[in-house]
Write a protein that holds these residues in place. Structure first.
Motif, short mmCIF file in Angstrom:
data_model
loop_
_atom_site.label_atom_id
_atom_site.label_comp_id
_atom_site.label_asym_id
_atom_site.label_seq_id
_atom_site.Cartn_x
_atom_site.Cartn_y
_atom_site.Cartn_z
N ALA A 1 -36.29 55.22 12.81
CA ALA A 1 -36.44 56.24 12.51
C ALA A 1 -36.37 55.94 10.71
O ALA A 1 -37.19 56.92 10.57
CB ALA A 1 -34.55 56.63 12.64
N LEU A 2 -35.86 54.92 10.33
CA LEU A 2 -36.36 55.27 9.10
C LEU A 2 -37.46 55.06 8.69
O LEU A 2 -38.58 55.37 7.59
CB LEU A 2 -36.05 53.96 8.16
N TRP A 3 -38.63 54.33 9.23
CA TRP A 3 -40.26 54.05 9.26
C TRP A 3 -40.36 55.69 9.67
O TRP A 3 -41.51 56.15 9.06
CB TRP A 3 -40.43 52.90 9.86
N TYR A 4 -40.18 56.67 10.58
CA TYR A 4 -40.87 57.37 11.16
C TYR A 4 -41.09 59.12 9.82
O TYR A 4 -41.60 59.33 10.03
CB TYR A 4 -40.22 58.40 11.82
N HIS A 5 -39.32 59.22 9.48
CA HIS A 5 -39.16 59.30 8.46
C HIS A 5 -39.53 59.35 7.56
O HIS A 5 -39.95 60.24 6.57
CB HIS A 5 -37.39 59.35 8.02
N THR A 6 -39.54 58.11 7.02
CA THR A 6 -40.69 57.83 6.10
C THR A 6 -42.03 58.07 6.02
O THR A 6 -42.63 59.14 4.69
CB THR A 6 -40.26 56.52 5.37
N LEU A 7 -42.94 57.68 6.78
CA LEU A 7 -44.28 57.81 7.20
C LEU A 7 -44.07 60.02 7.47
O LEU A 7 -45.15 60.22 6.83
CB LEU A 7 -44.10 57.69 8.46
N ALA A 8 -43.42 60.39 7.81
CA ALA A 8 -43.50 61.93 7.75
C ALA A 8 -43.20 62.87 6.49
O ALA A 8 -44.16 63.74 6.26
CB ALA A 8 -41.96 62.47 8.42
N ILE B 1 -46.55 58.33 14.34
CA ILE B 1 -46.25 57.51 15.77
C ILE B 1 -46.23 56.55 15.75
O ILE B 1 -45.23 55.33 16.37
CB ILE B 1 -45.92 58.78 16.78
N ILE B 2 -47.47 56.10 15.68
CA ILE B 2 -47.81 54.32 16.37
C ILE B 2 -47.51 53.83 14.82
O ILE B 2 -47.29 52.30 15.54
CB ILE B 2 -50.18 54.58 16.65
N GLY B 3 -47.79 54.56 13.65
CA GLY B 3 -47.43 53.69 12.33
C GLY B 3 -46.30 53.22 12.73
O GLY B 3 -45.29 52.28 12.22
N SER B 4 -45.01 53.97 13.17
CA SER B 4 -43.99 53.68 13.45
C SER B 4 -42.99 52.78 14.09
O SER B 4 -42.76 52.42 14.11
CB SER B 4 -43.13 55.17 12.85
N VAL B 5 -43.75 52.55 15.46
CA VAL B 5 -43.83 52.06 16.44
C VAL B 5 -44.20 50.38 15.76
O VAL B 5 -43.35 49.33 16.05
CB VAL B 5 -44.17 52.38 17.35
N LEU B 6 -45.57 49.99 15.25
CA LEU B 6 -45.80 49.07 14.37
C LEU B 6 -44.71 49.23 13.54
O LEU B 6 -44.41 47.51 13.47
CB LEU B 6 -47.33 49.30 13.64
N LEU B 7 -44.58 49.58 12.55
CA LEU B 7 -43.88 48.22 11.59
C LEU B 7 -42.22 48.64 11.74
O LEU B 7 -42.32 47.09 11.48
CB LEU B 7 -43.90 49.92 10.10
#
Length: 127
Positions: free
Chosen positions: A80-87, A113-119
């Protein structure tokens, strides 16, 4: 005055007809992850307060947070942290007036979506 012409107005699209777009789903997910991060922050705060409260309170909090459920919550919090940051970065780009066309916006949504999963995987595996 009452609207006597109600029958001539179009109806809203029903869920059987409406197909959610990637951009709307990523926007909704941004709001959900923001709220989930608040809950993760509350759990971390509970752990710190329990550490200050004494050994019994800390043992209880630590047992919950190091259990399989706690690890699952923290894994979800990392995503959630990575997703929210990228968004958030995407919204900063949009605020500058770039990437507003449909094709670019959808590519950015898929990239989030892809970036948050990979990160997330990188964070869990490497760190």
């Amino acid at each position: 005055m009452a609207d006597v012409n109600r029958g001539n107005r179009p109806l809203s699209p029903h869920l059987q007809v409406y197909r959610p777009q990637l951009t709307s789903m990523t926007s909704i997910l941004t709001r959900i992850t923001g709220n989930a991060l608040v809950l993760g922050g509350i759990l971390i705060t509970w752990w710190f307060v329990a550490a200050a409260a004494g050994p019994e309170a800390f043992a209880t909090a630590d047992a919950v947070l190091t259990s399989w459920f706690g690890k699952l919550v923290f894994f979800g919090s990392i995503w959630a942290l990575w997703y929210h940051t990228l968004a958030g970065i995407r919204h900063l780009v949009w605020d500058q007036g770039y990437g507003l066309d449909v094709e670019t916006a959808e590519k950015m949504g898929l990239g989030i979506i892809i970036g948050s999963v990979l990160l997330t995987l990188f964070t869990v595996i490497v760190l």
